[in-house]
Design an enzyme around this catalytic site. Sequence first.
Site, PDB file in Angstrom:
ATOM      1  N   SER A 129      10.330 -14.075  -7.946  1.00  0.00           N
ATOM      2  CA  SER A 129       9.411 -14.282  -6.770  1.00  0.00           C
ATOM      3  C   SER A 129       9.120 -15.757  -6.807  1.00  0.00           C
ATOM      4  O   SER A 129       9.070 -16.405  -7.562  1.00  0.00           O
ATOM      5  CB  SER A 129       8.141 -13.308  -7.259  1.00  0.00           C
ATOM      6  OG  SER A 129       6.964 -13.681  -6.189  1.00  0.00           O
TER       7      SER A 129
ATOM      8  N   TYR B  78       0.950 -13.016 -14.071  1.00  0.00           N
ATOM      9  CA  TYR B  78       2.327 -12.529 -13.099  1.00  0.00           C
ATOM     10  C   TYR B  78       3.247 -13.779 -12.707  1.00  0.00           C
ATOM     11  O   TYR B  78       4.435 -13.716 -12.809  1.00  0.00           O
ATOM     12  CB  TYR B  78       1.755 -11.731 -11.968  1.00  0.00           C
ATOM     13  CG  TYR B  78       2.769 -11.437 -11.075  1.00  0.00           C
ATOM     14  CD1 TYR B  78       3.311 -10.145 -11.244  1.00  0.00           C
ATOM     15  CD2 TYR B  78       3.271 -11.918  -9.803  1.00  0.00           C
ATOM     16  CE1 TYR B  78       4.308  -9.514 -10.495  1.00  0.00           C
ATOM     17  CE2 TYR B  78       4.031 -11.433  -9.166  1.00  0.00           C
ATOM     18  CZ  TYR B  78       4.745 -10.260  -9.250  1.00  0.00           C
ATOM     19  OH  TYR B  78       5.839  -9.805  -8.352  1.00  0.00           O
TER      20      TYR B  78
ATOM     21  N   SER C 250      10.049   4.011  -5.902  1.00  0.00           N
ATOM     22  CA  SER C 250       9.253   3.603  -4.986  1.00  0.00           C
ATOM     23  C   SER C 250       9.437   2.181  -4.560  1.00  0.00           C
ATOM     24  O   SER C 250      10.365   1.491  -5.274  1.00  0.00           O
ATOM     25  CB  SER C 250       7.939   3.672  -5.103  1.00  0.00           C
ATOM     26  OG  SER C 250       7.587   2.753  -6.076  1.00  0.00           O
TER      27      SER C 250
ATOM     28  N   GLY D 295      12.739   0.742 -12.054  1.00  0.00           N
ATOM     29  CA  GLY D 295      11.671   0.850 -10.709  1.00  0.00           C
ATOM     30  C   GLY D 295      12.160   1.278  -9.465  1.00  0.00           C
ATOM     31  O   GLY D 295      11.861   0.654  -8.500  1.00  0.00           O
ATOM     32  N   ALA D 296      13.014   2.545  -9.526  1.00  0.00           N
ATOM     33  CA  ALA D 296      13.662   2.956  -8.439  1.00  0.00           C
ATOM     34  C   ALA D 296      12.988   3.924  -7.788  1.00  0.00           C
ATOM     35  O   ALA D 296      13.427   4.645  -6.796  1.00  0.00           O
ATOM     36  CB  ALA D 296      15.295   3.127  -8.871  1.00  0.00           C
TER      37      ALA D 296
END
Length: 310
Positions: A138, A178, A12, A9-10
């Site tokens: 998270s 999530y 953005s 996921g690089a």
Amino acid sequence: MNDPVLITGATSGLGLETAKYLAAEGIPLILGCRDPQRAEAAVQRIRAHAPDAGIELVELELASLDSVDAAVAELRRRKNPRLGAVVCNAGLQIVDRVRTSEDGYELTFAVNHLGHFALVTGCADLLAPGARVVVVSSDVHQGPRKSMGFPAPQWRHPRELADPDDQRDSGVDGRIRYATSKLANVYFTHELARRWHDRGITANAFDPGLMPQTGLSRGYPTVARIGFRFLAPVLIKVMPIARTVTRSAADLAWLVTAPELAGTTGKYFTGAAEVPSAPESYDEERATELWRVSEDLVRAARHVPPAERR
């Protein structure tokens, strides 16, 4: 660190900004990206920040375990296939409906946990002693008390979490999925730390905080996305858990490279602070079960006969 850092996921957000920090320190990078055009654009943005950056690209779609396998095979074909670290950063949050991965698994679980599980375990022999795995989790896994009202995770058997037919499709249900995937990230980190401790490989989880500038809200209704974007500067100032992408990326890069963390494993960091994860995240039976079922789900996607799955 001479061996490259693999970042998912690089293209953005947090992944791109972390890549910039690492490149500025002279650390070679491998960017795992699903979109070649966006990957090339990311390379240009990193090199604008660090002109001499050593960057390689590997095509990687975490929603497809075939793609993960192909990416691991490509990594093995490199002249020097060793990796210094893997940063499991890519993730998504779906709030409009239940979606399914290429392998038939619920998409949030498939991308946020299962794809990274297959990637990291597939690269096990490419990670030498001293290598690090950092899993971006998270604080939503801690429930509303720590996440400013975000729904708490609802843990179930991992096969149920992976089953798209066992999911509801409201926005609240999507946010629960999530949060639950972020709890899975912590279980994965703890189990990985236990299993690979004797190999000298560390595994830690990282909470970047609420980053309203990122694209994680792209699945929300248009009005909500626009409002979130315009309110981002205010949220960063007034919300205790809100942080800029730049600040979180600096902390994530530190977690990957800091010499003082060489022996630190199985921990949870919010920014640069080591803090406890949720009490339920220390359930070793759940973590072990998640690992075992994840192995089975990956093998099933590869059409390995049941008798060979153990």
